[in-house]
Write an enzyme that holds these catalytic residues in place. Structure first.
Site, PDB file in Angstrom:
ATOM      1  N   HIS A   9       0.873  -1.163   0.102  1.00 16.95           N
ATOM      2  CA  HIS A   9      -0.183  -0.171  -0.061  1.00 16.95           C
ATOM      3  C   HIS A   9       0.887   1.176  -0.050  1.00 16.95           C
ATOM      4  O   HIS A   9       1.922   1.277   0.436  1.00 16.95           O
ATOM      5  CB  HIS A   9      -1.079  -0.023   1.217  1.00 16.95           C
ATOM      6  CG  HIS A   9      -0.232  -0.066   2.415  1.00 16.95           C
ATOM      7  ND1 HIS A   9       0.364   1.136   3.036  1.00 16.95           N
ATOM      8  CD2 HIS A   9      -0.006  -0.882   3.451  1.00 16.95           C
ATOM      9  CE1 HIS A   9       0.828   1.120   4.207  1.00 16.95           C
ATOM     10  NE2 HIS A   9       0.622  -0.611   4.381  1.00 16.95           N
ATOM     11  N   GLU A  79      -1.944  -6.982   7.857  1.00 16.64           N
ATOM     12  CA  GLU A  79      -0.536  -6.893   8.065  1.00 16.64           C
ATOM     13  C   GLU A  79      -0.405  -7.510   9.533  1.00 16.64           C
ATOM     14  O   GLU A  79      -1.494  -7.737  10.286  1.00 16.64           O
ATOM     15  CB  GLU A  79      -0.176  -5.474   8.333  1.00 16.64           C
ATOM     16  CG  GLU A  79      -0.214  -4.904   6.664  1.00 16.64           C
ATOM     17  CD  GLU A  79       0.191  -3.597   6.699  1.00 16.64           C
ATOM     18  OE1 GLU A  79       1.280  -3.209   7.375  1.00 16.64           O
ATOM     19  OE2 GLU A  79      -0.049  -2.856   5.920  1.00 16.64           O
TER      20      GLU A  79
END
Length: 133
Positions: A9, A79
């Site tokens: 990202h 994550e």
């Protein structure tokens, strides 16, 4: 499988500041949105048999700005849950745990939303994603 492409990202406030960001769902900064758009030439015209994206809004927004469509949200791509280290900088952790290294030393438990994960748990998630691919 001939090829796998991994995209991270774009920038968030915490990634910019070096803070551990696992399950806290932060948006992209304007710079992060620019970074995501800059990925478009890398995926443009590609034919992907499977496109997986983390549930994090920063990951989904990155995929969209990069031009990836038809992706599937995969919770195994969240994550690392940093537990009590969520939002903390490595330098600050090392003030109380000198020489701390995530892969060796792990995390401390956090609150109910951030209980923390071990390296073995993260490896199991990665193995599941790779098995799908």
């Amino acid at each position: 499988m001939d090829e796998m492409i991994l995209l991270r990202h774009g920038e968030t406030e915490w990634s910019r500041d070096g803070r551990h960001t696992g399950r806290t769902d932060l948006p992209l900064t304007p710079r992060g949105e620019e970074q995501a758009r800059a990925l478009a030439p890398l995926v443009e015209g590609g034919s992907f048999g499977l496109t997986l994206v983390s549930p994090a809004s920063r990951a989904r927004r990155t995929a969209e700005l990069a031009g990836l469509t038809g992706y599937e949200v995969d919770p195994d791509l969240w994550e690392w849950d940093y537990g009590g280290y969520e939002g903390i900088k490595t330098v600050d952790i090392r003030r109380t745990r000198p020489g701390w290294y995530l892969w060796r030393d792990g995390v401390v438990p956090g609150d109910a939303e951030h209980p923390g994960e071990s390296a073995e748990e993260i490896a199991a998630l990665a193995d599941r994603v790779l098995s799908r691919a």
